[in-house]
Design an enzyme around this catalytic site. Structure first.
Site, PDB file in Angstrom:
ATOM      1  CG  ASP A   1      -1.757   5.616   2.614  1.00 17.89           C
ATOM      2  OD1 ASP A   1      -2.558   5.086   1.879  1.00 17.89           O
ATOM      3  OD2 ASP A   1      -1.872   5.342   3.526  1.00 17.89           O
TER       4      ASP A   1
ATOM      5  CG  ASP B   1      -1.403   0.829   1.650  1.00 20.88           C
ATOM      6  OD1 ASP B   1      -2.248   1.472   0.256  1.00 20.88           O
ATOM      7  OD2 ASP B   1      -1.985   1.645   2.720  1.00 20.88           O
TER       8      ASP B   1
ATOM      9  CG  ASP C   1       0.347   1.861   5.578  1.00 22.15           C
ATOM     10  OD1 ASP C   1       1.238   0.921   7.112  1.00 22.15           O
ATOM     11  OD2 ASP C   1      -0.267   2.134   6.019  1.00 22.15           O
TER      12      ASP C   1
END
Length: 385
Positions: A99, A97, A288
């Site tokens: 972000d 992930d 992440d």
């Protein structure tokens, strides 16, 4: 968010799902499903559901019109069980992930949403170099999250059984945590003589080697004073060491190109150490960590809508990533082609659908896709038509 706005968005999300066919992930019947409804102030997820509980997915999404939709990275024997222990974990996709607002050097207070997304796509391409080149994963899916960044799902059979600790080792590698620079150097025999060289066939060794050769080529194009000044910008390299290294670059470039860290004495090795630090700072992927190490994570469903942007959670082919523009290409066609009335409560610069402009405050008539974008992001409320 006002009641009228929530009701409107719920209705339009339902219309989107009524005309959409959402592809199921592999082994969908063995995954847990969850969603967040449009209830007032609700951020509570309805979860511990199986596909059997939902019924036909397209019908479920049309009837419930959720704000957010998720499925588990894990496969379970009984995904609808009410506790994790009862579910019977079997395996899990490896998920990365990214972000946009967590990227190094990005200040969400100073950087626009569009600029953050652009920076995040650059980090995605960097992450994919690890996924494809370093690890050689082949069963992968890349998805724009609809909000702040991108997800990469890895479904190769030999990674699905990894536990959290093994996944943490992958995180540590991608982020170069405690990277052993000495381990990037091996021994090579050339015409009966052993020499120490950078490992150049992949991984962090290849990254450092590329930077070493690139620097050497640029130094050869500079005048001597500029080259020596550039070398002295690197940690551990003073004037005398810089002169030695520059001499190697000028007169023994082939050894540098071959990754020979013994060429010209200790200077080349010191240069390699300094460049390794630069490479680690520049080329680690800021993933992440908890998402990747979690073997039971719920992740957004590709094809669904993101309740914080109104954008489509968009699956991307590998050849589509470079040209993908999330604030244009993830805008649902269902929300194009008509005007709606909104009250803009947070005016200011906006980038959307290929254009950058300033949104004025107060009552506005806007194309519906832009109105939904502003409402879901808390910048506007729905007005009666």
């Amino acid at each position: 968010m006002e009641s009228r706005t929530r009701t409107y968005l719920e209705g339009r999300f339902g219309d989107y799902y009524r005309r959409s066919e959402i592809a199921l992930p592999p082994a969908a019947e063995r995954r847990e499903w969850g969603h967040i409804p449009w209830s007032a102030g609700s951020t509570t997820m309805v979860r511990h559901q199986s596909l059997l509980d939902l019924g036909d997915l397209d019908d479920f999404l049309h009837r419930t019109a959720p704000r957010h939709v998720y499925f588990s990275s894990a496969r379970f024997a009984d995904p609808g069980a009410s506790s994790m222990d009862e579910k019977g974990w079997q395996s899990a996709d490896l998920v990365f992930d990214l972000d946009a607002d967590h990227l190094p050097g990005v200040d969400p207070e100073e950087t626009s949403y569009a600029e953050m997304l652009a920076a995040c796509k650059e980090e995605l391409l960097n992450l994919l170099s690890f996924v494809e080149d370093d690890f050689g994963f082949t069963e992968t899916a890349v998805v724009f999250s609809g909000g702040r960044g991108y997800h990469v799902h890895v479904r190769d059979a030999d990674v699905r059984g990894l536990d959290s600790e093994a996944r943490r080792e992958i995180v540590d590698y991608v982020r170069a945590i405690d990277l052993d620079v000495d381990g990037l150097i091996g021994t090579e025999s050339v015409r009966g003589t052993n020499r120490r060289v950078l490992r150049r066939r992949g991984g962090w060794g290849a990254r450092v080697h590329r930077r070493l050769v690139d620097l050497a080529e640029r130094l050869r194009e500079m005048d001597e004073d500029a080259a020596l000044e550039r070398l002295q910008e690197l940690d551990g390299i003073g004037e005398g060491r810089a002169e030695t290294i520059y001499g190697q670059v000028r007169h023994n470039f082939e050894a540098i190109r071959d990754g020979n860290v013994e060429a010209g004495g200790p200077g080349t090795r010191i240069l390699v150490d300094a460049l390794a630090s630069e490479v680690i700072e520049a080329e680690t992927a800021p993933i992440d960590e908890p998402v990747t190490t979690d073997t039971k994570r719920l992740i957004r469903l590709p094809g669904s809508l993101h309740g914080g942007s109104g954008l489509r959670v968009t699956p991307l082919g590998r050849d589509e990533i470079e040209a993908f523009s999330p604030l244009s290409d993830a805008v649902p066609d269902r929300f194009r082609g008509r005007e709606i009335s909104v009250e803009v409560t947070d005016p200011g610069p906006t980038t959307f659908d290929g254009d950058t402009f300033t949104i004025e405050g107060g009552d506005q008539s806007l194309e519906e896709c832009l109105g939904i974008f502003l409402m879901t992001r808390g910048r506007a409320e729905k007005k009666p038509e």
